[in-house]
Design a protein around this motif. Sequence first.
Motif, PDB file in Angstrom:
ATOM      1  N   ALA A  31      15.431   1.328 -23.511  1.00  0.00           N
ATOM      2  CA  ALA A  31      16.656   0.524 -23.612  1.00  0.00           C
ATOM      3  C   ALA A  31      17.523   0.673 -22.366  1.00  0.00           C
ATOM      4  CB  ALA A  31      17.447   0.928 -24.852  1.00  0.00           C
ATOM      5  N   ASN A  32      17.965  -0.463 -21.855  1.00  0.00           N
ATOM      6  CA  ASN A  32      18.870  -0.525 -20.698  1.00  0.00           C
ATOM      7  C   ASN A  32      18.334   0.136 -19.422  1.00  0.00           C
ATOM      8  OD1 ASN A  32      20.911  -1.904 -22.188  1.00  0.00           O
ATOM      9  ND2 ASN A  32      21.324   0.057 -23.199  1.00  0.00           N
ATOM     10  N   ALA A  33      17.042   0.361 -19.358  1.00  0.00           N
ATOM     11  CA  ALA A  33      16.451   0.871 -18.112  1.00  0.00           C
ATOM     12  C   ALA A  33      16.329  -0.287 -17.134  1.00  0.00           C
ATOM     13  CB  ALA A  33      15.081   1.478 -18.395  1.00  0.00           C
ATOM     14  N   ARG A  34      16.482   0.033 -15.856  1.00  0.00           N
ATOM     15  CA  ARG A  34      16.339  -1.007 -14.834  1.00  0.00           C
ATOM     16  C   ARG A  34      15.305  -0.553 -13.817  1.00  0.00           C
ATOM     17  NH1 ARG A  34      20.713  -4.390 -15.237  1.00  0.00           N
ATOM     18  NH2 ARG A  34      20.283  -5.328 -13.226  1.00  0.00           N
ATOM     19  N   LEU A  35      14.335  -1.425 -13.566  1.00  0.00           N
ATOM     20  CA  LEU A  35      13.275  -1.071 -12.615  1.00  0.00           C
ATOM     21  C   LEU A  35      13.056  -2.205 -11.633  1.00  0.00           C
ATOM     22  CD1 LEU A  35      10.844   0.701 -11.654  1.00  0.00           C
ATOM     23  CD2 LEU A  35       9.447  -0.555 -13.318  1.00  0.00           C
ATOM     24  N   SER A  36      12.975  -1.818 -10.370  1.00  0.00           N
ATOM     25  CA  SER A  36      12.593  -2.748  -9.330  1.00  0.00           C
ATOM     26  C   SER A  36      11.261  -2.267  -8.784  1.00  0.00           C
ATOM     27  CB  SER A  36      13.652  -2.714  -8.233  1.00  0.00           C
ATOM     28  OG  SER A  36      13.883  -3.997  -7.785  1.00  0.00           O
ATOM     29  N   ALA A  37      10.224  -3.058  -8.937  1.00  0.00           N
ATOM     30  CA  ALA A  37       8.896  -2.599  -8.548  1.00  0.00           C
ATOM     31  C   ALA A  37       8.274  -3.552  -7.541  1.00  0.00           C
ATOM     32  CB  ALA A  37       7.994  -2.479  -9.778  1.00  0.00           C
ATOM     33  N   THR A  38       7.540  -2.970  -6.619  1.00  0.00           N
ATOM     34  CA  THR A  38       6.860  -3.770  -5.609  1.00  0.00           C
ATOM     35  C   THR A  38       5.397  -3.368  -5.583  1.00  0.00           C
ATOM     36  OG1 THR A  38       8.869  -3.715  -4.295  1.00  0.00           O
ATOM     37  CG2 THR A  38       6.898  -4.456  -3.174  1.00  0.00           C
ATOM     38  N   ALA A  39       4.509  -4.336  -5.475  1.00  0.00           N
ATOM     39  CA  ALA A  39       3.086  -4.032  -5.375  1.00  0.00           C
ATOM     40  C   ALA A  39       2.488  -4.817  -4.225  1.00  0.00           C
ATOM     41  CB  ALA A  39       2.368  -4.384  -6.676  1.00  0.00           C
ATOM     42  N   LEU A  40       1.587  -4.161  -3.513  1.00  0.00           N
ATOM     43  CA  LEU A  40       0.967  -4.793  -2.361  1.00  0.00           C
ATOM     44  C   LEU A  40      -0.533  -4.640  -2.486  1.00  0.00           C
ATOM     45  CD1 LEU A  40       1.835  -5.887   0.512  1.00  0.00           C
ATOM     46  CD2 LEU A  40       1.368  -3.584   1.306  1.00  0.00           C
ATOM     47  N   LEU A  41      -1.251  -5.731  -2.370  1.00  0.00           N
ATOM     48  CA  LEU A  41      -2.701  -5.659  -2.431  1.00  0.00           C
ATOM     49  C   LEU A  41      -3.274  -6.103  -1.111  1.00  0.00           C
ATOM     50  CD1 LEU A  41      -2.878  -6.984  -5.949  1.00  0.00           C
ATOM     51  CD2 LEU A  41      -4.298  -5.075  -5.218  1.00  0.00           C
ATOM     52  N   ASN A  42      -4.053  -5.244  -0.537  1.00  0.00           N
ATOM     53  CA  ASN A  42      -4.650  -5.559   0.749  1.00  0.00           C
ATOM     54  C   ASN A  42      -6.051  -4.963   0.751  1.00  0.00           C
ATOM     55  OD1 ASN A  42      -4.803  -6.523   3.333  1.00  0.00           O
ATOM     56  ND2 ASN A  42      -4.005  -4.628   4.213  1.00  0.00           N
ATOM     57  N   MET A  43      -6.961  -5.703   0.179  1.00  0.00           N
ATOM     58  CA  MET A  43      -8.302  -5.179  -0.062  1.00  0.00           C
ATOM     59  C   MET A  43      -9.280  -5.713   0.977  1.00  0.00           C
ATOM     60  SD  MET A  43      -7.485  -3.458  -2.642  1.00  0.00           S
ATOM     61  CE  MET A  43      -6.787  -3.324  -4.284  1.00  0.00           C
ATOM     62  N   ALA A  44     -10.333  -4.970   1.200  1.00  0.00           N
ATOM     63  CA  ALA A  44     -11.337  -5.384   2.173  1.00  0.00           C
ATOM     64  C   ALA A  44     -12.006  -6.672   1.723  1.00  0.00           C
ATOM     65  CB  ALA A  44     -12.371  -4.281   2.336  1.00  0.00           C
ATOM     66  N   PRO A  45     -12.285  -7.565   2.683  1.00  0.00           N
ATOM     67  CA  PRO A  45     -12.980  -8.803   2.335  1.00  0.00           C
ATOM     68  C   PRO A  45     -14.341  -8.475   1.711  1.00  0.00           C
ATOM     69  CG  PRO A  45     -12.227  -8.847   4.627  1.00  0.00           C
ATOM     70  CD  PRO A  45     -11.996  -7.459   4.112  1.00  0.00           C
ATOM     71  N   GLY A  46     -14.772  -9.313   0.789  1.00  0.00           N
ATOM     72  CA  GLY A  46     -16.091  -9.133   0.193  1.00  0.00           C
ATOM     73  C   GLY A  46     -16.105  -8.125  -0.945  1.00  0.00           C
ATOM     74  N   THR A  47     -14.958  -7.519  -1.254  1.00  0.00           N
ATOM     75  CA  THR A  47     -14.926  -6.574  -2.366  1.00  0.00           C
ATOM     76  C   THR A  47     -14.362  -7.272  -3.608  1.00  0.00           C
ATOM     77  OG1 THR A  47     -12.776  -5.803  -1.611  1.00  0.00           O
ATOM     78  CG2 THR A  47     -14.683  -4.534  -0.906  1.00  0.00           C
ATOM     79  N   THR A  48     -14.605  -6.684  -4.767  1.00  0.00           N
ATOM     80  CA  THR A  48     -14.189  -7.301  -6.024  1.00  0.00           C
ATOM     81  C   THR A  48     -13.202  -6.391  -6.746  1.00  0.00           C
ATOM     82  OG1 THR A  48     -16.355  -8.303  -6.173  1.00  0.00           O
ATOM     83  CG2 THR A  48     -15.061  -8.308  -8.174  1.00  0.00           C
ATOM     84  N   HIS A  49     -12.162  -6.997  -7.260  1.00  0.00           N
ATOM     85  CA  HIS A  49     -11.109  -6.192  -7.899  1.00  0.00           C
ATOM     86  C   HIS A  49     -10.640  -6.832  -9.188  1.00  0.00           C
ATOM     87  CE1 HIS A  49     -10.979  -4.035  -4.142  1.00  0.00           C
ATOM     88  NE2 HIS A  49     -11.033  -5.227  -3.570  1.00  0.00           N
ATOM     89  N   ASP A  50     -10.281  -5.961 -10.113  1.00  0.00           N
ATOM     90  CA  ASP A  50      -9.821  -6.417 -11.407  1.00  0.00           C
ATOM     91  C   ASP A  50      -8.629  -5.534 -11.772  1.00  0.00           C
ATOM     92  OD1 ASP A  50      -9.623  -7.464 -13.903  1.00  0.00           O
ATOM     93  OD2 ASP A  50     -11.800  -7.498 -14.218  1.00  0.00           O
ATOM     94  N   ILE A  51      -7.464  -6.085 -11.663  1.00  0.00           N
ATOM     95  CA  ILE A  51      -6.284  -5.245 -11.765  1.00  0.00           C
ATOM     96  C   ILE A  51      -5.334  -5.741 -12.850  1.00  0.00           C
ATOM     97  CG2 ILE A  51      -4.152  -4.726 -10.498  1.00  0.00           C
ATOM     98  CD1 ILE A  51      -6.120  -4.093  -8.147  1.00  0.00           C
ATOM     99  N   THR A  52      -4.844  -4.816 -13.651  1.00  0.00           N
ATOM    100  CA  THR A  52      -3.996  -5.202 -14.775  1.00  0.00           C
ATOM    101  C   THR A  52      -2.686  -4.422 -14.760  1.00  0.00           C
ATOM    102  OG1 THR A  52      -5.974  -5.595 -16.096  1.00  0.00           O
ATOM    103  CG2 THR A  52      -3.903  -5.418 -17.299  1.00  0.00           C
ATOM    104  N   LEU A  53      -1.619  -5.139 -15.034  1.00  0.00           N
ATOM    105  CA  LEU A  53      -0.321  -4.486 -15.214  1.00  0.00           C
ATOM    106  C   LEU A  53       0.214  -4.920 -16.564  1.00  0.00           C
ATOM    107  CD1 LEU A  53       2.244  -2.972 -14.077  1.00  0.00           C
ATOM    108  CD2 LEU A  53       3.020  -5.223 -13.309  1.00  0.00           C
TER     109      LEU A  53
END
Lengths: 257, 251
Positions: A31-53
Amino acid sequence: MDSYVIPAGTETSKFLQFSPGSDHIHLVLEANARLSATALLNMAPGTTHDITLTVEQHEGSSLNLATFTLRGGEYKGKIHIRLVGKGAEVSLAGAVIADGKERVEKNILIEHAAEGCTSDMLYKQILTGESRGLIEGKVLVQPGAQKTVSHQTFGNLCISPEAQALSRPMLEIYADDVKCNHGATVGKLDEAALLYMRQRGIPETEARLLLQHAFVSDVLQHVPNEELREKISHLIEHRFRGELNACQGCSLCDNKA
Amino acid sequence: MLEIKNLHACVEGREILRGVNLTINDGEVHVLMGPNGSGKSTLSNVLVGNPKYEVTEGSIIFNGKNLLELSPEDRSHEGIFMSFQAPIEIPGVSMTNFMRAAVNAKRKYYGEEPLGATEFLKLLREKRKVVGLDAHFMSRGVNEGFSGGERKRNEIFQMAVLEPTFSILDETDSGLDVDALRIVAEGFNRLRTPKTSAMVITHYQRMLDYLKPDFVHVLVNGQIVKEGDASLGYEIEERGFDWIKTEVENG
């Protein structure tokens, strides 16, 4: 799965670090928590990723999330936000930059499960080469979630004719007193702006780059910390110049990728 | 400085300029007048290299160079500047970044190192004074949320920074109130030197009062049909263009 709890009544900012391959982060905002979140994805070409938030937001909590997909290889990202407490607010902003044969797919669900919650989505894609970008953003308003306010904006810029951008805003509403709207645009770079810049002596390639960068500038504004915003802004610029390899020059994480 | 010979140009397949001849020497200010649709803006767009306009015949020599072979950016580096009739908004590109890119591109063209951050900011500060543009405009997007008057002042500010030798003012006075017009015109006058020239498109006597042009040309139907000194401008202000059209028709 990594799980974090933002305690009631606190305010914090967080850099979300996703591991390549398959990863899942779960956040709980009390309750009443405040969050500022930043995410950066910079993956190698040709790779496969499956990401969940996944995020669960309680009464009066507020989340501001900005995500940047600079290189995704073949990337599937899922975001599921559940607004379970009255008056919770969420603002999601994301920029996707893809080229070559990259495939980026984002699936976003904001579930309004309590009264008086507000949600905002702003997603921009810039695609070149033969890349494909798909963003599905759904707002689900559960029965009883009256006074919901939600807004979705999607913008796409296809630099090459072979690139394909698709945005799908979706609304599923089971309450009768809500205010929900959405908009999507697919565009090319503004020719008049290009001429203006070239008339001032800015070479065409540089002018195009500045305009591409400008296209995602409103997403950048969602990064509250100025230093971090500048860093990401530089990474985006390097990305457009084709000078960015996976994680090269990026001091944001410990070069996990 | 500038020599335009028998210039023909089309936009979207329609011929607008039908043989324009015009010579502008160092230090001269030329005013171009003419009814709407006579080709004034087409001429300025051709001069800056707007890709929408196609030159079908004729030549433009600028300081000994064939202008038509140069890209818009190289024309700028060579000293051509246009104050746009309707300066466009570029949200997300800050004025500072925009000007830095422009200044450093020009320096690169002349084989000079990019300007250091301190020097660059000093340059902006100095030039803002020419038209009294506040510092906070520099962190905004280019023309983003600027009023009509602020946009025109911004054009003259950019001109001050880039120090062109030949400036085109395309209806820079339109939409300005008396005070804004004075600021813009005085700013322009402050930048004049015996080496700089200008082509000014205007409909207003007030602009003639401020600029005191050396020559006035009247463009009708894509050709310059009458030329004179500043007094021709005042005569047009009083009598309009019809008498000139009649003169032309009667040969």
